[in-house]
Write an enzyme that holds these catalytic residues in place. Structure first.
Site, mmCIF file in Angstrom:
data_model
loop_
_atom_site.group_PDB
_atom_site.id
_atom_site.type_symbol
_atom_site.label_atom_id
_atom_site.label_comp_id
_atom_site.label_asym_id
_atom_site.label_seq_id
_atom_site.Cartn_x
_atom_site.Cartn_y
_atom_site.Cartn_z
ATOM 1 N N ARG A 71 0.889 -1.398 -0.057
ATOM 2 C CA ARG A 71 0.073 -0.044 -0.164
ATOM 3 C C ARG A 71 0.775 1.205 0.043
ATOM 4 O O ARG A 71 0.394 2.389 -0.667
ATOM 5 C CB ARG A 71 -0.984 0.140 1.210
ATOM 6 N N ASP A 90 -15.861 8.635 9.871
ATOM 7 C CA ASP A 90 -14.904 7.652 9.930
ATOM 8 C C ASP A 90 -13.533 8.585 9.652
ATOM 9 O O ASP A 90 -13.536 9.551 9.808
ATOM 10 C CB ASP A 90 -14.994 7.136 8.304
HETATM 11 C C1 LIG Z 1 -14.177 -2.577 7.773
HETATM 12 S S1 LIG Z 1 -15.006 -0.828 7.624
HETATM 13 C C2 LIG Z 1 -16.445 -1.001 8.524
HETATM 14 C C3 LIG Z 1 -17.596 -0.209 7.695
HETATM 15 C C4 LIG Z 1 -19.174 -0.639 8.452
HETATM 16 N N1 LIG Z 1 -19.191 -0.224 9.995
HETATM 17 C C5 LIG Z 1 -19.498 -2.018 8.256
HETATM 18 O O1 LIG Z 1 -19.824 -2.685 9.403
HETATM 19 O O2 LIG Z 1 -19.925 -2.367 7.177
HETATM 20 C C6 LIG Z 1 -14.086 -0.137 9.064
HETATM 21 C C7 LIG Z 1 -13.908 1.337 9.027
HETATM 22 O O3 LIG Z 1 -13.434 1.784 10.234
HETATM 23 C C8 LIG Z 1 -12.499 2.900 9.955
HETATM 24 N N2 LIG Z 1 -11.565 3.161 10.869
HETATM 25 C C9 LIG Z 1 -10.461 2.738 11.291
HETATM 26 N N3 LIG Z 1 -9.814 3.190 12.455
HETATM 27 C C10 LIG Z 1 -10.552 4.123 12.746
HETATM 28 C C11 LIG Z 1 -10.396 5.102 13.717
HETATM 29 N N4 LIG Z 1 -9.649 5.189 14.629
HETATM 30 N N5 LIG Z 1 -11.580 5.877 13.840
HETATM 31 C C12 LIG Z 1 -12.501 6.077 12.895
HETATM 32 N N6 LIG Z 1 -12.599 5.115 11.882
HETATM 33 C C13 LIG Z 1 -11.969 4.154 11.984
HETATM 34 C C14 LIG Z 1 -11.942 2.701 8.361
HETATM 35 O O4 LIG Z 1 -11.481 3.790 7.994
HETATM 36 C C15 LIG Z 1 -13.172 1.784 7.942
HETATM 37 O O5 LIG Z 1 -13.731 2.686 6.865
#
Ligand SMILES: C[S@@+](CC[C@H](N)C(=O)[O-])C[C@H]1O[C@@H](n2cnc3c(N)ncnc32)[C@H](O)[C@@H]1O
Length: 271
Positions: free
Chosen positions: A36, A141
């Site tokens: 990445r 996010d």
């Molecule tokens: C796998 S996705 C989950 C999306 C949705 N909640 C679902 O269950 O379908 C995880 C998301 O968490 C976000 N994320 C990771 N670390 C984070 C943080 N410290 N604060 C806010 N968002 C975060 C990532 O950018 C990503 O978009």
């Protein structure tokens, strides 16, 4: 020429990422980091991972740091993913707030918007008098890249292939001409949702009123237990008594200290 990521450089990035977003990269994630970040190094013409680290962690590196966090985040999501929470919203939460006709929901790791838009669609479906309700859905996010996609509310046909046809018909506008093959969330659904960047690691969140429901699904899995426990404390503060917390199906609060009452798998309540 491709730069090599040394173990020492990997440790630097590991610590920085843990500090910033609470995600702990284990050794197998070294390959992921190379795949990445390697491209980004080449784009910037940097000779080594150390020089990229200096760039993101030094003065004025905030913008590049945001890009780095965008690159390493896993954003997998779907419309109507883990439907038990949307059923619970309709069947349990809505009857409880019917008298006040007010509802505040936070989708706290909203990725590209499928989760908060599914909440908005569920509410539209369940409330024929929705125009008389005061509904606020905050979607946030850490990644600005996914937030931009979410705010646009435009999805490729393939992203909505699992959504029932009648739901697509009611809640999406079908693109024509240059937009053929794309689907845009209808404005009356989209206007219920506000997007902003919030880092779940922050000590406090820019939220004033107490919330009825927090969705925190499929993100805690990337955090270690102390980080999860701190997050639960913060969520507890922002929920109203009786408010609900929904987590992902592969997540559990079983091993951490928290004050929530367990209702059923993935659903917790503030007493
Ligand atoms: C796998 S996705 C989950 C999306 C949705 N909640 C679902 O269950 O379908 C995880 C998301 O968490 C976000 N994320 C990771 N670390 C984070 C943080 N410290 N604060 C806010 N968002 C975060 C990532 O950018 C990503 O978009």
């Amino acid at each position: 020429m491709n730069a090599t990521l040394t173990d020492q450089e990997f440790e630097l990035f590991k610590d920085l990422i843990y500090q910033q977003v609470g995600i702990r990269l284990d050794a197998p994630k070294k390959t992921l980091l190379v795949s990445r970040l390697g491209k980004r190094l080449r784009e910037l013409g940097l000779p080594s991972y150390q020089s990229y680290f200096d760039c993101v962690s030094g003065k004025g590196g905030e913008e590049e740091l945001t890009k780095l966090l965008d690159l390493i985040s896993t954003n997998k999501t779907d419309f109507f993913r883990e439907p038990v929470h949307f059923d619970f919203l309709r069947e349990v939460v809505l009857p409880q707030v019917e008298a006040t006709k007010a509802l505040k929901i936070w989708s706290s790791a909203s990725s590209s918007g499928e989760e908060p838009y599914t909440i908005a669609m569920t509410l539209h479906d369940a409330l024929p008098d929705i125009s008389r309700w005061d509904i606020k859905i905050l979607a946030s996010d850490i990644s600005t890249r996914v937030l931009a996609k979410a705010a646009a509310g435009i999805y490729e046909e393939e992203r909505i292939s699992q959504v029932p046809k009648d739901v697509v018909r009611r809640f999406f506008l079908k693109g024509r001409g240059m937009q053929a093959g794309k689907f845009k969330v209808r404005p009356d659904v989209a206007q219920l949702v506000n997007f902003r960047r919030i880092n779940l690691m922050d000590a406090s969140f820019p939220i004033r009123s107490s919330l009825d429901v927090i969705f925190c699904r499929n993100v805690m899995i990337y955090f270690d237990r102390p980080t999860q426990a701190k997050l639960m404390e913060k969520f507890y503060r922002y929920l109203r008594p009786g408010g609900y917390l929904f987590i992902g199906h592969s997540e559990s609060l079983q091993w951490i200290d928290h004050s929530f009452q367990y209702l059923q798998p993935t659903i917790y309540q503030k007493p």
